[in-house]
Enzyme design. Sequence first.
Site, mmCIF file in Angstrom:
data_model
loop_
_atom_site.group_PDB
_atom_site.id
_atom_site.type_symbol
_atom_site.label_atom_id
_atom_site.label_comp_id
_atom_site.label_asym_id
_atom_site.label_seq_id
_atom_site.Cartn_x
_atom_site.Cartn_y
_atom_site.Cartn_z
ATOM 1 N N ARG A 158 0.507 -0.682 0.263
ATOM 2 C CA ARG A 158 0.038 0.018 0.057
ATOM 3 C C ARG A 158 1.023 0.985 -0.325
ATOM 4 O O ARG A 158 1.838 1.747 1.013
ATOM 5 C CB ARG A 158 -1.227 -0.404 1.148
ATOM 6 C CG ARG A 158 -2.369 -1.012 1.103
ATOM 7 C CD ARG A 158 -2.771 -1.107 3.005
ATOM 8 N NE ARG A 158 -2.091 -1.848 3.474
ATOM 9 C CZ ARG A 158 -2.477 -2.174 4.875
ATOM 10 N NH1 ARG A 158 -3.812 -2.198 4.850
ATOM 11 N NH2 ARG A 158 -1.648 -2.344 5.846
ATOM 12 N N ASP A 173 1.127 5.736 0.470
ATOM 13 C CA ASP A 173 0.341 6.839 1.255
ATOM 14 C C ASP A 173 0.252 7.533 -0.393
ATOM 15 O O ASP A 173 0.018 7.430 -1.538
ATOM 16 C CB ASP A 173 1.537 6.950 2.256
ATOM 17 C CG ASP A 173 1.138 5.884 3.086
ATOM 18 O OD1 ASP A 173 0.390 6.098 3.882
ATOM 19 O OD2 ASP A 173 2.738 6.264 3.570
ATOM 20 N N ARG A 201 10.085 7.186 4.502
ATOM 21 C CA ARG A 201 10.423 8.751 4.553
ATOM 22 C C ARG A 201 11.159 9.146 5.669
ATOM 23 O O ARG A 201 11.586 9.747 5.805
ATOM 24 C CB ARG A 201 9.283 9.333 4.281
ATOM 25 C CG ARG A 201 8.302 8.591 3.194
ATOM 26 C CD ARG A 201 6.272 9.097 2.723
ATOM 27 N NE ARG A 201 6.474 9.979 3.444
ATOM 28 C CZ ARG A 201 4.935 10.351 3.417
ATOM 29 N NH1 ARG A 201 4.811 9.562 3.134
ATOM 30 N NH2 ARG A 201 5.225 11.803 4.034
#
Lengths: 264, 264
Positions: free
Chosen positions: B63, B65, B211
């Site tokens: 998945r 973001d 990130r």
Amino acid sequence: LVLFFKKEHLALPMTRWALKLEYDGGAFVGWQRQAAGVSIQQIFEAAASKLADRPVTSIIAGRTDAGVHAEGQVVHIDLERDIAPDRLASALNFHLKPHRVCVLAAAAVPPDWSARFSAIGRAYRYVISNRRARPALDEGRVWHVPHALNAALMHEAAQSLLGRHDFSSFRAAACQAKTPWRTLDRLDVGRRGDTIEIIAEARSFLHHQVRNMVGTLKLVGDGAVPVAAMAGILEAANRAAAGPTAPADGLFLTAVRYADDPFA
Amino acid sequence: LVLFFKKEHLALPMTRWALKLEYDGGAFVGWQRQAAGVSIQQIFEAAASKLADRPVTSIIAGRTDAGVHAEGQVVHIDLERDIAPDRLASALNFHLKPHRVCVLAAAAVPPDWSARFSAIGRAYRYVISNRRARPALDEGRVWHVPHALNAALMHEAAQSLLGRHDFSSFRAAACQAKTPWRTLDRLDVGRRGDTIEIIAEARSFLHHQVRNMVGTLKLVGDGAVPVAAMAGILEAANRAAAGPTAPADGLFLTAVRYADDPFA
């Protein structure tokens, strides 16, 4: 006799500035102002005019058409304001927001220097996405050709265009150049995975010349035109002899060359 | 005894399809359906449902973001329809228009194969535009850091994160993984001109792990955090010990690996 006058009445010395630009041509009608639509020239001159607090006009190295991008376009303007090159670039970038146009570098140049007339070379890159699936990430930045192209044959055909020729076969009807003669210094075609990249270099190009050469090389790549036919297409000096104009999306002005690089 | 029944009443054999996706995450709330906003899952399942003429659900390898892009995401769906892989990809791409989502490849896989659970590796690329001028061409595809970063120091610091560790310092509060332990196989930082590229590879990552690692490496690159501090930040196993989360814009899911590559 002593004359007293206010500082504002003094003509401030002008500085000519060379500016290197990057832009995404997708949202614009091209560099040049048009009756309708937003041009990059209009956006850029509005930013420079805000900074100068008076109308500023600009001279561009290579006008680009609607949808054509630039990684290293060069423009010049004249400013009274005394400012460091990096601060000038930052101030222009502030006023260029939120448009996809930015100043990569600024350099003071002699007053007779011209972004257009001092240029001794222009380099373009043309990108073809050669895969079945339409581009999702690179939409608007590539020409999507879904069937397989032979890049080696395209490169071979491209070599017959090198040198000094009458390029009328690859010249747009609207081209305003005085002569169709140009000297093509480089036309390389290479493949990396699904991407075919074409590099074109010359002192200057005719209107649509790169896109018309690419549109014709694509016909070689898919077998519609034999490699050996390219020399004859050039010699015909007739636009009807060559292939269609490749879309603007895949074209990038990558660099403008000067005898003395102002940004070096 | 002979039973007669209509062909439609026969349960058609299902085929499980692995699909490789490319997308620009900029316009989406992320892969997963949300109460508000357009998700890639919703766009993709709508296209597959049109093709199947019934509701189709999908399982995704990783998945992503909101704002995160994919060059090689993998998803699986089950279809009754008998269709050649290339035609399936083309049909889905037709229904995915005009969204910036496309199917790069399709492959039939065994019925127990899972895009998510059969995956043995995920690879991400993170791109920093490290120059004064804000990005015009790459807006939405890079993290713009205008001051100079030392990529060599970032690379050196990154190496202390390799191997099996509790990555709680780089884990989002919302992370739903059962354990914060992960094995980081690769974290390379390199510079090409104004671009810094970070490559991260692991069997799987925690939510925001890439990130958060990039946001911390950036602090090393600009001298705020010494290289030698990275090991301690990891050992702290405390989100507050590490740097801020880098923006989604620069992140690309580049590849998902399987013991047997279905697209090979």
